[in-house]
Design an enzyme around this catalytic site. Structure first.
Site, PDB file in Angstrom:
ATOM      1  N   CYS A 101       0.876  -1.233   0.000  1.00 51.97           N
ATOM      2  CA  CYS A 101       0.028   0.038   0.104  1.00 51.97           C
ATOM      3  C   CYS A 101       0.962   1.419  -0.086  1.00 51.97           C
ATOM      4  O   CYS A 101       0.219   2.471  -0.108  1.00 51.97           O
ATOM      5  CB  CYS A 101      -0.992   0.155   1.274  1.00 51.97           C
ATOM      6  SG  CYS A 101      -1.768  -1.209   1.679  1.00 51.97           S
TER       7      CYS A 101
ATOM      8  N   HIS B 114      -6.396   2.147   4.967  1.00 49.41           N
ATOM      9  CA  HIS B 114      -6.979   1.060   4.012  1.00 49.41           C
ATOM     10  C   HIS B 114      -7.687  -0.053   4.614  1.00 49.41           C
ATOM     11  O   HIS B 114      -6.918  -0.753   5.274  1.00 49.41           O
ATOM     12  CB  HIS B 114      -5.656   0.534   2.916  1.00 49.41           C
ATOM     13  CG  HIS B 114      -6.080  -0.552   2.155  1.00 49.41           C
ATOM     14  ND1 HIS B 114      -7.044  -0.567   1.489  1.00 49.41           N
ATOM     15  CD2 HIS B 114      -5.295  -1.709   2.088  1.00 49.41           C
ATOM     16  CE1 HIS B 114      -7.295  -1.573   0.664  1.00 49.41           C
ATOM     17  NE2 HIS B 114      -6.028  -2.395   0.820  1.00 49.41           N
TER      18      HIS B 114
ATOM     19  N   HIS C 260     -10.337  -3.563   4.146  1.00 48.61           N
ATOM     20  CA  HIS C 260     -10.907  -4.464   3.315  1.00 48.61           C
ATOM     21  C   HIS C 260     -12.213  -4.592   3.735  1.00 48.61           C
ATOM     22  O   HIS C 260     -13.176  -5.729   3.632  1.00 48.61           O
ATOM     23  CB  HIS C 260     -10.383  -5.953   3.324  1.00 48.61           C
ATOM     24  CG  HIS C 260      -8.990  -6.124   2.524  1.00 48.61           C
ATOM     25  ND1 HIS C 260      -8.193  -7.004   2.484  1.00 48.61           N
ATOM     26  CD2 HIS C 260      -8.183  -5.089   2.109  1.00 48.61           C
ATOM     27  CE1 HIS C 260      -7.320  -6.910   1.633  1.00 48.61           C
ATOM     28  NE2 HIS C 260      -7.079  -5.677   1.438  1.00 48.61           N
TER      29      HIS C 260
ATOM     30  N   GLU D 118     -27.848  11.992   7.456  1.00 48.63           N
ATOM     31  CA  GLU D 118     -27.192  12.784   8.448  1.00 48.63           C
ATOM     32  C   GLU D 118     -25.679  12.682   8.236  1.00 48.63           C
ATOM     33  O   GLU D 118     -24.762  13.661   8.627  1.00 48.63           O
ATOM     34  CB  GLU D 118     -27.736  12.820   9.614  1.00 48.63           C
ATOM     35  CG  GLU D 118     -26.994  13.786  10.729  1.00 48.63           C
ATOM     36  CD  GLU D 118     -27.452  15.177  10.697  1.00 48.63           C
ATOM     37  OE1 GLU D 118     -28.243  15.491   9.782  1.00 48.63           O
ATOM     38  OE2 GLU D 118     -26.778  15.864  11.627  1.00 48.63           O
TER      39      GLU D 118
ATOM     40  N   HIS E  90     -12.027  -5.198  -3.606  1.00 46.60           N
ATOM     41  CA  HIS E  90     -10.857  -5.058  -2.707  1.00 46.60           C
ATOM     42  C   HIS E  90     -11.081  -4.479  -1.382  1.00 46.60           C
ATOM     43  O   HIS E  90     -11.162  -4.819  -0.342  1.00 46.60           O
ATOM     44  CB  HIS E  90      -9.804  -4.444  -3.563  1.00 46.60           C
ATOM     45  CG  HIS E  90      -8.529  -4.299  -3.037  1.00 46.60           C
ATOM     46  ND1 HIS E  90      -7.291  -4.253  -3.541  1.00 46.60           N
ATOM     47  CD2 HIS E  90      -8.201  -3.961  -1.682  1.00 46.60           C
ATOM     48  CE1 HIS E  90      -6.335  -4.157  -2.740  1.00 46.60           C
ATOM     49  NE2 HIS E  90      -6.902  -4.069  -1.596  1.00 46.60           N
TER      50      HIS E  90
END
Lengths: 248, 248, 248, 248
Positions: free
Chosen positions: D103, D121, D123, D150, D207
């Protein structure tokens, strides 16, 4: 065996085998894992189990205990090399007033046939639901298949192979039929291992799943990844989405 | 009564009955169980309850408390042998400024009719949904039945019977109709126990469930296994899968 | 004010108002409640809020903080009797570098119009989904109604009334429309309170819910019971079951 | 660098960069966040990751670790200003026997193109399901849109803009296609940032999601708010409710 004693020589049921101040010792790690698995819903109501192998020694959670309350003293220990007769299990250490797990021969199959270092058995509802959905299909009812989901990369490519599955690879998990007595699953589990030599898991219809790995780390993270994929697959089914797609 | 006093002699509301440094003492165990049950969604908003019997003594969670905050001092105690008049409950120990649970006569039914050591009452949503689904059926609306799921093996075969149910056995849980006042459920609960002498649980329509066992261990793990099966059954319903199947 | 100072006399932003070793002090209780509410998914991403009233003093969670990390020092304090001009809020204690919650006038409405001791605002997804489902209905879109579910007994009969709702009573929760600025909800919240004087909660369409009670205990357990009923109602909807039934 | 050493001068792999008694130091905060994210199901089975930027220094969770067990010693550190060649990553501190996260270039894109202080990140299954549902649509398959909820107010208006989105604003999250190798997502992630300059998140088909913010607080609460909206959107889909509505 830092004490220099053989197993047979050491007194008092070989309790030294499950006493360690190291949090990573199997006798400490199994209870910690089982507490975590209980919160994940994998070992509800004494269901499921976990076993760790350290060279020839195998550490096993017992039968019938509340998994979130398990203690090191509850752990069974056996030596793989001593299990010459499958009908006559020999334990180096047996906790008083507990019973050995019926999963034992299945864990041993993962250790001996696949050189696994850890094997986890869960009653995850997502796993059970997958086997029930497959049962409805006219064909292919003994194989769960999914592809093109990133989490598939959480699995090794297979026994004695390097690296992990890729995004476009299809993950295949065989399903075996349940039996009234859990130890009777051993033969079909071993057959599934032979038929799908690269799988790290076998689903048991209407029952749950066995997942293993070379290490505790790999067995646990593969078990988590599978449960993630099973839950996702159930939600996909509810939303009318296919488990397999032909993205390039 | 290690102090040698009778209950009547001991001063200050018999507080010694709920004071113990043993984590397994019922007055310590009930709050710990209730904290766990709250995280499982079984005793939301003061609903549900738990009671443990130790020979003639019965320990009871009170009415109307936040179950995850319960303390030993909140526990009621009574002696079964003193409850000669069902209209006039006699407590050995009553916490100040609390009210006894309306579940008390139902817990007592499990203790006296089934020799239970523990009885758990939950408002589990899965249990409620099962009773609502059954209500829609033209027939059989007073019995939940499921078979051929491994988790069924988590239940004993029945009152004064040895061993557990098998994989192919059908688990049957009777359903009784709810009443405006919880203590009025007692008669129909006892009727359900008579009609299904081997059950360890009775569902209450639009309300929840009572589950018991010979020990705390058995009551809790049977309650967990049932909740697992109810949740699974709801998911099966959403996916169009049948609760009963005729696998050999 | 054990120190004998008036609020104005006490130095350093009246920090004594939020310092206490008593776990039940509002400045300690609000962070503890918010941690619990975060795990329940009620106050995700700085959403929602909680306020406790102790006689004339009102303690408020601030705007925009991570609710599971809140500390006593983050709490605002105001005196109800000093809020003579709704356009000009006067705080006795303001945490440095935080902003007051837009929920403040709504909490104050519960305190002044209903003499509440605690008011909880959540963004519960179940509450939001209920308002979305009602929005689809041609009629009755501003009222959630459910009956014949045991958990309904978790609610008081209404403002200045004794006792709780019964099993056969219908629980009614009014729905108001959301507004771009949360403080602009005040008028319609007060109207809903006037139209349904016995309600302990008001749903806000596409937003969440405000729930109050005479005490922290009652506000929290009513909020839990409502969330239970909303989740149950969503599951009932998925399973084709009606929220209202005419059981005698 | 209170020690006055340059990175190059400091011995032993620059371990001082990840040693601090301050709970808010990135090397302490990343493991704490990852533990929380694991309980939320965002980083199951070693999936996902988190990175924090402190001026020129970037702290990164490693590849392939159990996120709930991560320790400060597992953290990678690099200096943004030293990353002149994207093919040759230079680390100031690399934990022994771990691998850097794939990443990394995606986190760096958020830091350099959007001046983010933190990038997360996950999943998350809700995120994955959203991308699968969008994939079924003939048009608009690369954009998730929702309005009139909201929780949308939990997002900033955009890069270098003041204030947050309003209730009636439409939240738009672009979707990019997954690639076999995660670092190959960088180009399309940057394109999505260019096309939607105000977004704080990019979904990755099949992903998961990347979410960032100017601070850890903003990245985390935006990530929570998005996950809330994705879960809500999936439930809305199951109940036949639209994600977009034309409320004034």
């Amino acid at each position: 065996m830092a004490t220099g004693k053989t197993y047979e020589e050491s007194a008092e049921n070989n309790d030294h085998l499950i006493r360690s101040s190291d949090s990573q010792h199997p006798a400490n790690l199994i209870p910690e894992l089982c507490r975590k698995f209980w919160t994940l819903g994998w070992v509800t109501g004494t269901g499921g189990g976990t076993s760790i192998r350290d060279n020839d020694l195998v550490y096993l959670a017992p039968s019938g205990v509340q998994k979130e309350l398990m203690k090191s003293e509850d752990i069974y220990v056996l030596a793989l090399s001593q299990q010459t007769d499958p009908k006559k299990r020999i334990y180096l250490r047996s906790p008083p007033s507990l019973k050995p797990s019926q999963c034992t021969p299945l864990f041993i199959a993962a250790f001996t046939k696949r050189n696994a270092g850890c094997c986890i058995h869960t009653h995850s509802q997502w796993a059970v639901l997958i086997t029930l959905l497959l049962e409805q299909l006219p064909s292919n009812a003994t194989l769960f298949e999914i592809n093109n989901i990133e989490q598939i990369k959480g699995f090794g490519r297979g026994y004695q192979k390097q690296g992990n599955l890729g995004y476009h690879d299809t993950l295949r998990i065989p399903v075996i039929e349940n039996t009234p007595h859990e130890e009777d699953l051993t033969e079909s589990l071993e057959e599934a291992m032979d038929k799908y030599p690269d799988t790290y898991a076998v689903l048991v219809r209407r029952h749950g799943i066995y997942v293993w790995g070379e290490t505790v780390h790999k067995a646990k993270t593969q078990c988590e990844s599978l449960d993630y994929l099973f839950q996702l697959a159930i939600e996909m089914k509810k939303l009318g989405l296919s488990w397999l797609s032909d993205i390039a």
